[in-house]
Design a protein around this motif. Structure first.
Motif, PDB file in Angstrom:
ATOM      1  N   UNK A  62       0.815  -1.219   0.000  1.00  0.00           N
ATOM      2  CA  UNK A  62       0.000   0.000   0.000  1.00  0.00           C
ATOM      3  C   UNK A  62       0.843   1.261   0.000  1.00  0.00           C
ATOM      4  N   UNK A  63       2.055   1.186   0.525  1.00  0.00           N
ATOM      5  CA  UNK A  63       2.923   2.363   0.570  1.00  0.00           C
ATOM      6  C   UNK A  63       3.291   2.826  -0.834  1.00  0.00           C
ATOM      7  N   UNK A  64       3.286   1.899  -1.772  1.00  0.00           N
ATOM      8  CA  UNK A  64       3.681   2.203  -3.150  1.00  0.00           C
ATOM      9  C   UNK A  64       2.499   2.650  -4.011  1.00  0.00           C
ATOM     10  N   UNK A  65       1.282   2.323  -3.606  1.00  0.00           N
ATOM     11  CA  UNK A  65       0.144   2.558  -4.492  1.00  0.00           C
ATOM     12  C   UNK A  65      -0.980   3.382  -3.869  1.00  0.00           C
ATOM     13  N   UNK A  66      -0.805   3.866  -2.647  1.00  0.00           N
ATOM     14  CA  UNK A  66      -1.866   4.620  -1.979  1.00  0.00           C
ATOM     15  C   UNK A  66      -1.467   6.084  -1.801  1.00  0.00           C
ATOM     16  N   UNK A  67      -2.477   6.914  -1.561  1.00  0.00           N
ATOM     17  CA  UNK A  67      -2.215   8.290  -1.184  1.00  0.00           C
ATOM     18  C   UNK A  67      -1.675   8.286   0.241  1.00  0.00           C
ATOM     19  N   UNK A  68      -0.537   8.918   0.451  1.00  0.00           N
ATOM     20  CA  UNK A  68       0.097   8.967   1.760  1.00  0.00           C
ATOM     21  C   UNK A  68      -0.110  10.340   2.388  1.00  0.00           C
ATOM     22  N   UNK A  69      -0.243  10.370   3.697  1.00  0.00           N
ATOM     23  CA  UNK A  69      -0.330  11.632   4.426  1.00  0.00           C
ATOM     24  C   UNK A  69       1.068  11.994   4.920  1.00  0.00           C
ATOM     25  N   UNK A  70       1.692  12.937   4.254  1.00  0.00           N
ATOM     26  CA  UNK A  70       3.054  13.345   4.598  1.00  0.00           C
ATOM     27  C   UNK A  70       3.006  14.526   5.574  1.00  0.00           C
ATOM     28  N   UNK A  71       3.546  14.318   6.768  1.00  0.00           N
ATOM     29  CA  UNK A  71       3.554  15.370   7.779  1.00  0.00           C
ATOM     30  C   UNK A  71       4.943  16.008   7.865  1.00  0.00           C
ATOM     31  N   UNK A  72       4.970  17.329   7.679  1.00  0.00           N
ATOM     32  CA  UNK A  72       6.219  18.083   7.770  1.00  0.00           C
ATOM     33  C   UNK A  72       5.965  19.301   8.655  1.00  0.00           C
ATOM     34  N   UNK A  73       6.704  19.392   9.728  1.00  0.00           N
ATOM     35  CA  UNK A  73       6.583  20.536  10.657  1.00  0.00           C
ATOM     36  C   UNK A  73       5.146  20.760  11.099  1.00  0.00           C
TER      37      UNK A  73
END
Length: 207
Positions: free
Chosen positions: A54-65
């Motif tokens: 799923x890490x390769x094919x799903x929308x990920x929630x990227x948290x920065x600061x």
């Protein structure tokens, strides 16, 4: 899936090497009409996450600061022989624009297929993923393929796939319609069946 990243300001070979030596992986996030941003991630957490389909094919929630934005994993660079991730690319996702990405195929009921169970057929997976286009909200984690009714000698083409609502094949797949699965019987199985059907050597013909 959530990914926690941290801002980084230094770049270049030396800076990236020092970053990796400290257990971090350099990365970049770009797209969606915003400036590219240099980031870093915990290497071990990233290494284990990359093992998940799923890490390769799903929308990920990227948290920065403390801020979160939707992204897709676009590229991963590995060390040639060490289990080290050298660099990762993420692309920002605009929820109002179609995206093009690869989605894995999940083959279901292969062992219970009549062609395999009773016909001795071999199912050859020519493709294990397909390129699709859809809005981010419609992106499936995978596409199921039911193999229970496949027939010997037949091939399945990408247009035979049942796609979720709002998902379509990429333009080049739509035009080419390549085979993604073939159903064949090995020559050895055919030979054995032929020998079994032939009369035994020296047997008297039936009256």
């Amino acid at each position: 899936m959530k990914v926690v990243a941290f801002e980084r300001s230094l770049q270049g070979t030396g800076a990236s090497r020092r970053l990796r030596n400290s257990g971090k992986t350099p990365a970049i996030v770009y797209g969606a009409s915003a400036e590219p941003q240099l980031i870093e991630l915990d290497h071990n957490a990233l290494f284990h996450a990359l093992k998940k389909e799923a890490f390769h094919s799903s929308i990920l929630d990227l948290e920065i600061a403390g801020k979160t934005e939707p992204v897709l994993l676009r590229d991963v660079q590995y060390h040639p022989w060490k289990q080290i991730i050298l660099h990762v690319d993420f692309q920002r996702v605009d929820p109002t624009k179609k995206l093009h990405t690869k989605v894995p195929l999940h083959f279901m009921n292969q062992e219970s297929s009549k062609a395999v169970k009773f016909g001795g057929a071999v199912l050859t997976h020519v493709m294990n993923e397909v390129d699709v286009a859809c809005l981010p909200g419609n992106l499936p984690e995978f596409i199921e393929v039911d193999l229970s009714a496949v027939e010997i000698g037949k091939s399945l083409h990408v247009k035979d796939l049942t796609l979720p609502n709002g998902v379509e094949l990429s333009q080049h797949l739509e035009q080419e319609n390549p085979v993604f699965l073939s159903v064949t019987v090995p020559a050895a199985v055919i030979s054995e069946e032929g020998e079994a059907a032939a009369p035994a050597e020296g047997a008297a013909p039936a009256a």
